[in-house]
Structure formats: C-alpha cells, structure tokens
Design a protein around this motif. Structure first.
Motif, short mmCIF file in Angstrom:
data_model
loop_
_atom_site.label_atom_id
_atom_site.label_comp_id
_atom_site.label_asym_id
_atom_site.label_seq_id
_atom_site.Cartn_x
_atom_site.Cartn_y
_atom_site.Cartn_z
N GLY A 74 0.14 22.94 -14.68
CA GLY A 74 -1.07 23.36 -13.97
C GLY A 74 -1.49 22.32 -12.94
N ALA A 75 -1.36 21.04 -13.29
CA ALA A 75 -1.75 19.98 -12.36
C ALA A 75 -0.88 20.01 -11.11
CB ALA A 75 -1.64 18.62 -13.04
N SER A 76 0.39 20.39 -11.26
CA SER A 76 1.27 20.48 -10.09
C SER A 76 0.81 21.60 -9.17
CB SER A 76 2.71 20.75 -10.53
OG SER A 76 3.09 19.81 -11.51
N ILE A 77 0.44 22.75 -9.77
CA ILE A 77 -0.06 23.87 -8.96
C ILE A 77 -1.37 23.47 -8.27
CG2 ILE A 77 -0.91 26.25 -9.06
CD1 ILE A 77 0.96 26.62 -11.51
N LEU A 78 -2.21 22.78 -9.04
CA LEU A 78 -3.50 22.33 -8.49
C LEU A 78 -3.28 21.40 -7.30
CD1 LEU A 78 -6.55 22.52 -9.03
CD2 LEU A 78 -6.34 20.59 -10.59
N ALA A 79 -2.32 20.48 -7.44
CA ALA A 79 -2.04 19.54 -6.34
C ALA A 79 -1.59 20.30 -5.09
CB ALA A 79 -0.97 18.55 -6.77
N LEU A 80 -0.76 21.34 -5.28
CA LEU A 80 -0.32 22.14 -4.14
C LEU A 80 -1.52 22.85 -3.51
CD1 LEU A 80 2.04 23.30 -2.46
CD2 LEU A 80 2.21 25.14 -4.14
N GLY A 81 -2.38 23.39 -4.38
CA GLY A 81 -3.58 24.07 -3.88
C GLY A 81 -4.47 23.15 -3.06
N TYR A 82 -4.55 21.89 -3.46
CA TYR A 82 -5.37 20.93 -2.70
C TYR A 82 -4.67 20.43 -1.44
CZ TYR A 82 -8.75 20.51 -6.53
OH TYR A 82 -9.72 20.76 -7.47
N ALA A 83 -3.32 20.40 -1.48
CA ALA A 83 -2.58 19.89 -0.32
C ALA A 83 -2.60 20.90 0.84
CB ALA A 83 -1.14 19.58 -0.71
N LEU A 84 -2.61 22.20 0.49
CA LEU A 84 -2.57 23.22 1.54
C LEU A 84 -3.72 23.09 2.56
CD1 LEU A 84 -1.46 26.58 -0.16
CD2 LEU A 84 -0.34 25.36 1.70
N PRO A 85 -4.98 22.97 2.11
CA PRO A 85 -6.06 22.85 3.10
C PRO A 85 -5.88 21.66 4.03
CG PRO A 85 -6.98 23.28 0.93
CD PRO A 85 -5.51 23.05 0.75
N LEU A 86 -5.35 20.56 3.49
CA LEU A 86 -5.13 19.39 4.33
C LEU A 86 -4.24 19.76 5.51
CD1 LEU A 86 -5.74 16.31 4.37
CD2 LEU A 86 -3.48 15.98 3.37
N ALA A 87 -3.21 20.58 5.23
CA ALA A 87 -2.27 20.96 6.28
C ALA A 87 -2.90 21.98 7.24
CB ALA A 87 -1.00 21.52 5.65
N TYR A 88 -3.45 23.06 6.67
CA TYR A 88 -3.89 24.13 7.61
C TYR A 88 -5.21 23.81 8.30
CZ TYR A 88 -6.69 26.21 3.76
OH TYR A 88 -7.58 26.43 2.74
N LEU A 89 -6.03 22.97 7.70
CA LEU A 89 -7.26 22.59 8.41
C LEU A 89 -6.92 21.69 9.60
CD1 LEU A 89 -9.80 21.98 5.48
CD2 LEU A 89 -9.69 23.92 7.03
N LEU A 90 -5.97 20.78 9.41
CA LEU A 90 -5.53 19.95 10.54
C LEU A 90 -4.89 20.84 11.61
CD1 LEU A 90 -4.05 16.83 8.69
CD2 LEU A 90 -6.08 16.89 10.16
N TRP A 91 -4.07 21.80 11.16
CA TRP A 91 -3.44 22.75 12.10
C TRP A 91 -4.49 23.49 12.92
CZ3 TRP A 91 -3.88 28.04 12.53
CH2 TRP A 91 -2.91 28.69 13.30
N SER A 92 -5.56 23.89 12.23
CA SER A 92 -6.58 24.71 12.91
C SER A 92 -7.30 23.94 14.01
CB SER A 92 -7.59 25.24 11.89
OG SER A 92 -8.49 24.22 11.52
N LEU A 93 -7.31 22.62 13.91
CA LEU A 93 -8.02 21.84 14.94
C LEU A 93 -7.43 22.12 16.32
CD1 LEU A 93 -8.43 18.37 13.18
CD2 LEU A 93 -10.18 20.09 13.58
N ARG A 94 -6.12 22.39 16.36
CA ARG A 94 -5.47 22.63 17.65
C ARG A 94 -5.18 24.11 17.88
NH1 ARG A 94 -3.14 19.92 21.68
NH2 ARG A 94 -1.27 20.81 22.66
N PHE A 95 -4.76 24.78 16.80
CA PHE A 95 -4.27 26.15 16.98
C PHE A 95 -5.20 27.22 16.43
CE2 PHE A 95 -0.52 23.34 16.55
CZ PHE A 95 0.01 23.50 17.82
N GLY A 96 -6.26 26.82 15.77
CA GLY A 96 -7.17 27.80 15.18
C GLY A 96 -7.89 28.63 16.24
#
Lengths: 551, 95
Positions: free
Chosen positions: A477-499
C-alpha cells in the motif's frame, strides 16, 4: 471607491495586466518579497522538499518491515528513521502545510485585502522556518536523532547520545514561525476584511484558519519553553524532569502534550476549512448549518486544549485525572462530528461533480471519520491500555494526519492551483492520483489497525513472523501511496507550461478569490471589493447565471 | 499599504510604549539575577517560597503589562488545574 458586485465579476475575463508572478523577476525579488502570495509559494516549495524527505524515511521503514527479520536497517538506524520521519512530517511539513501555503496565499484574497496585516513579519516567519529546517537537516547529516518525535524524558535528557539538542533547537525555531503566522492571520481577519464582509459572510476556510491561529498562538509557546527546559536539563543538568535531580518525567509529558495534542488541530482544522470550501463548490449548495460549522471550529480549538493527557493513560498519571481526560476526549468528538454531518447534509441533493478536489475531499471525509472513531477507542481508559504503543495508534493518527490533513492539503492545492498559477492541471491524471492515494492509503494503514489490535508493538525493526502478511499488505500500500503522491509533482509542474489557461473562475465557485484574475495581480484586486452576498451563495449565483443565459 | 482599507468596524487598539518594554525587560533580568543570588544562599524552608515570589512577580509584570487578563488566565488555568488534577490525586505510594 467603485464597487465590484458579485454578479459583475463572475463573467470578467482576465485582463492582460501584470500579476504577482511577472511583476518582478530574479531570485532577490522572491527572497525579499513581502507579497503574501509569493511567500505562500516559497513555503510550498520548502515543505514539498520536506515531504519528499519524510516520505523517503517512511518508505525505508516500510521496506524494512517487509520481512520479520531486521535485514535492511539496523535497529539503531531504524530508530533514527522513524524519529526523523515523525519530526520532519509533523514540524516541517504538516504544521506549516495548509496554514503557511494555502492560508498565506488565499486568506488575504478571501478577505478582500491587499496583503496580510504584517507583511515583513510574514517573510520573517518563512526565514525562521528555513533556519529551523536547516538545523534539522544539519542534524540528519551529522548522524540523526533516535528519541522519537516526542523527545520523551529521561531518554532524551540522559541516555540518548544522538543530536537531541540540535533537533529540539530546530523545532524550537520553527515554532516561532508558526506563532508569527498565527498572529498575522488573527490580526488580518480582525482588521482587514473588505467592506461588507461581516463575520458571518466569511468563508469557512477563514473561520478554520482563525481557530487554527488561536491554537498556534496559545499552544506553541508552551512547546517552546518545554523544549528549552529539556535542552537546559540535557546540557547543564538542572533538575526539571529527572527524578534524581528532583524533577518529574511526567511533567515533560504534560507540557509536551499540552502543545502537541492541540497541534493535531493545527493540522486538521485548516483541512476542515478546505473541505467546507470544496464541498460547497462541487455541490453547488450553501454549506448546511454554516454557523454550526463555523463555531465548531472554535469549539474544537477550545476543547483541544483539554484532552492532552489521553496520551499518558499508561504513563502513571492519577486514575482520577485519567477519567476526566477520558470524558473530555469523548467530548471533543462532538464538534468534529457536527462538521462531518453537515458536509454530508450538504452533499444531499447537491449537484455533485467529481472533479479532483472533490475526490480528495470525499476521501478526506471518510478517512477522517475513521481516524476520529478509532480515536474514541483510544479515549476509552480500558481499551487504551490494550492498544497503547501498538500499530493501532500508528494507524489511528495516520488516518487523521495523512488521511485527513494531507488529503485536504492535496484537495486545496488542486482547488486553488488554477488561481495560484493561472493554469489548469490535467484532470484525468489528477483523478487517477486521487484514487491511487485513497487506495494506497487504506492498504497501508488499515492492516495496521489489525496488527496493533493483535499486539504488534510500534517502533521495532523486527517482528514475530505471524505479523508478516499484514505487513506485506502495508508495504504494498505504501508503494501505491508513494506513486499517488509522486504523480501530482509531475503533472503540476507540467501544467505550469502546458496546462490550459484557467480564467478567473474555472470552477464557477463563489468567494472573493474567484473574482480576481488568475494569477492575481500583486495587490490582489484592481479595486477594493464590496461584499454584498453571503458565503456560498450558490443558489443566487445559479439564479443569476440562468437569468444571464435567458438574456 | 496593507492597511489602506482596514475594516472600519474593528476596535481601536492600544500600542505599548517602548519605555515599558525596556522597563519590563530590565526588571525581569534583575529578577533572574536575584533568583540566581537567592539560590546561592541557604535560607532553609524559605528557599522555595522566595524563588516562587520572585517568579510570580516576574510573571505578573508580563501579565499586567500585556496580557488580556481574563482570557489568558482561563487558558493558563486549564494548564495548571488539569496538570495538578493529576499531581494532587496521584497514588504516590507506588513510586
């Protein structure tokens, strides 16, 4: 003064004006800024690094607990890792998370103010946070600390040979950052509300931040003086907590928890404020029982001061006082339940939309309720003896702090991201992240309720083989949780330019922050707003929109 | 800047003069020195009462100068009453 009415501003397109992000450039324009919005961004950046670091220690612990033997970390290293995980997540991430990031950014805009009451003090509070965090990081580099985040005496004062002084000094400094933020918010809420913005027209996020600030202001100094006394006893051996020197170790626990139990409300009250905003916005309804929800924040802040010794039931305190604290601990559930019932009642017959912030908040409501109900188990004197210092307690407070506070922080970040950056995040990825976090969280921590109830103690790097299946589930579960938390880091940074560009009010929400540009101008509003509407007046907004469409 | 449109209904507030800050700081520093000096002299059963009198005087200086007395006493009262609810009813014989 020109009044900008509620009905005018909703349909404004963002003017091509300078905003707080492009009004000035360069590192110094950020490091010496007095703009509450930029300071909020500085906090967001700082606490995100701390969240990643605290998460790293958590993952290492979970990997160690994959097998019953202590084969990845030694017991000493494991002691340091759970200590650093707790200290970083509580003092350097959770306590500043919603107040210092979202509170800093949104609160003055929700009040119709240009800034907080004391902008320089606000910047000072960030610098104090950074100094405290730097001291904390230095401790990690120098070898860490192994006392647990609670620094219990006499281990912390007499026996630990790790960097107790440095760690407590870091927490001491960060405490002042928290005090100054609370002070700033209280003065701002009292004195800088826009014309027409009466107390009962305030968004519930403001009420929640007000209650939080009271706790920050009243409780944090007690932690500061407690840590000073601990440092004094450790360094110059003045007898305060050591019985051999005439002190009492339980005095430390009394004073520590007088702060640290209310500190839970510093984490969860702002989360409740975010929940109220999001539930109203994504059901298109007024919050059911607005005044009850507002006053329940103050009631939680007050009652939160009366329950601290439920952390000490097995420590040797008087059974009579334990009975009083047990009763009072049950009592604090009442205002919390009022909020949960009122959010649920708001959902009833609401026009619910399943955007990411709402997914996070629905998760928050369920997980916070689980955390709250299991808290009642721990408030019960007899049952508490059975589960104290087991994984049941670990599961309980993670349901409150992670399932509650962190879920709401992510909800708030997604809800106000378009306002903060002027860009939309990718909705599909964000929904996926919310679902991963919810699933991963439950898989991580629900097995720990069972583990604790059947007797697995916390804070050991090895355990009996019969506990392995549930521990494997928890680590998965902790591994899934870590992935869940890592995703926003990626797509929020992406959105700064491409959102996609967000516009003034992408959610069709009410509230002053949705009447100004995204990102807001440096002074938040081009004209001082005049408030003529109640909080969450969605019925009036929907009516006005209907009328506009008819025209 | 930020206070250009402060809420006109807010209550007026009192600003403590700088001289008061200096006076209270000096008085409390003197109290600390006095506490240290008193600790070097053995006054028998008076040791603790004298230390408490000095400490209470120092606390009173802060309270009377800045603190909104009633509200803060309620809060401090919570800390003291509930902590002493433990100490005064604890079954000390087992220690």
């Amino acid at each position: 003064m020109t009044s900008v009415t509620y009905h005018d501003v909703r349909f404004l397109e963002p003017a091509k004006t300078r905003n707080y992000l492009n009004v000035d450039y360069g590192a110094f324009s950020w490091l010496f800024t007095k703009d509450h919005k930029r300071i909020g961004i500085l906090y967001m950046f700082s606490i995100s690094i701390m969240f990643i670091l605290g998460g790293f220690f958590a993952m290492m612990m979970r990997l160690e607990l994959l097998t019953p033997e202590g084969d990845l970390l030694t017991s000493d290293t494991y002691n340091k890792f759970f200590t650093l995980h707790g200290i970083i997540m509580i003092f350097f991430f959770l306590i500043p998370s919603i107040p210092a990031v979202l509170g800093n950014f949104i609160l003055p805009i929700q009040l119709g103010a240009k800034d907080l009451a004391f902008p320089k003090l606000n910047l000072l509070s960030w610098y104090l946070y950074m100094i405290g965090a730097f001291v904390g990081l230095l401790v990690i580099i120098l070898g860490g600390v192994d006392t647990g985040w609670t620094f219990y005496t006499p281990f912390s004062t007499q026996y630990s040979n790790m960097h107790v002084f440095g760690t407590t000094f870091g927490a001491f400094i960060v405490g002042f950052s928290s005090i100054l933020t609370g002070l700033n918010f209280i003065v701002t809420i009292h004195r800088m509300r826009a014309p027409g913005l009466t107390w009962f027209r305030l968004p519930l996020f403001v009420w929640a931040m007000y209650a939080t600030s009271l706790v920050q202001l009243l409780a944090t100094p007690v932690l500061a003086i407690t840590l000073v006394m601990l440092m004094i006893e450790r360094v110059v051996h003045v007898g305060i907590f050591d019985p051999a020197l005439g002190g009492d170790p339980l005095l430390y626990q009394h004073m520590f928890w007088f702060y640290s139990h209310p500190a839970v409300y510093i984490m969860i009250l702002p989360a409740m404020g975010v929940a109220s905003e999001v539930v109203a916005a994504f059901t298109r309804k007024k919050i059911f029982g607005y005044k009850f929800v507002a006053f329940s924040s103050l009631a939680i802040a007050f009652l939160g001061f009366l329950v601290w010794a439920h952390h000490m039931f097995v420590a040797g305190i008087s059974v009579y006082s334990a009975m009083i604290f047990s009763f009072l601990s049950y009592f604090v559930a009442v205002p919390s339940a009022i909020k949960v019932f009122n959010w649920t009642a708001t959902l009833y017959k609401g026009s619910v939309s399943w955007q990411t912030p709402m997914l996070y908040i629905l998760g928050f409501i369920g997980l916070f309720t689980m955390g709250g109900v299991t808290g009642l188990f721990l408030a019960a004197l007899g049952l508490d003896v059975h589960v104290t210092d087991t994984y049941f307690v670990v599961a309980h407070f993670h349901y409150i702090m992670v399932g509650g506070a962190v879920m709401a922080y992510f909800a708030g970040i997604h809800y106000w991201w378009p306002k903060i950056t002027g860009r939309m995040y990718p909705e599909w990825w964000a929904r996926l992240s919310a679902l991963l976090v919810f699933a991963g969280f439950n898989l991580t921590f629900f097995p720990q309720f069972v583990l604790g109830y059947v007797g697995m103690p916390r804070r050991y790097h090895a355990y009996a083989p019969e506990f392995q299946v549930l521990n494997v589930m928890s680590t998965a579960g902790a591994s899934i949780l870590a992935l869940g938390y890592a995703l926003p880091l990626a797509y929020l940074l992406w959105s700064l330019r491409f959102g996609r560009k967000a516009g003034v009010n992408p959610w069709g929400a009410v509230g002053l922050e949705w009447t100004t540009n995204s990102p807001p101008p440096k002074d938040n509003f081009h004209e001082t707003p005049v408030v003529t509407w109640d909080a969450y007046d969605y019925p009036a907004m929907l009516k006005a929109m209907g009328e506009t469409q008819n025209v | 800047m930020a206070d250009e449109h402060r809420n006109e209904h807010a209550a007026p507030h009192h600003i403590t003069p700088l001289t008061t800050y200096i006076f209270v700081f000096v008085a409390r520093a003197a109290g600390t020195l006095l506490t240290w000096f008193a600790s070097t002299v053995d006054l028998g059963w008076m040791n603790t009462p004298i230390a408490l009198v000095i400490a209470t005087t120092k606390a009173a200086l802060v309270i009377l100068t800045w603190v909104v007395v009633i509200g803060s006493f309620v809060w401090l009262g919570v800390l003291f009453v509930l902590t002493f609810a433990d100490y005064l009813t604890r079954f000390w014989a087992i220690y």
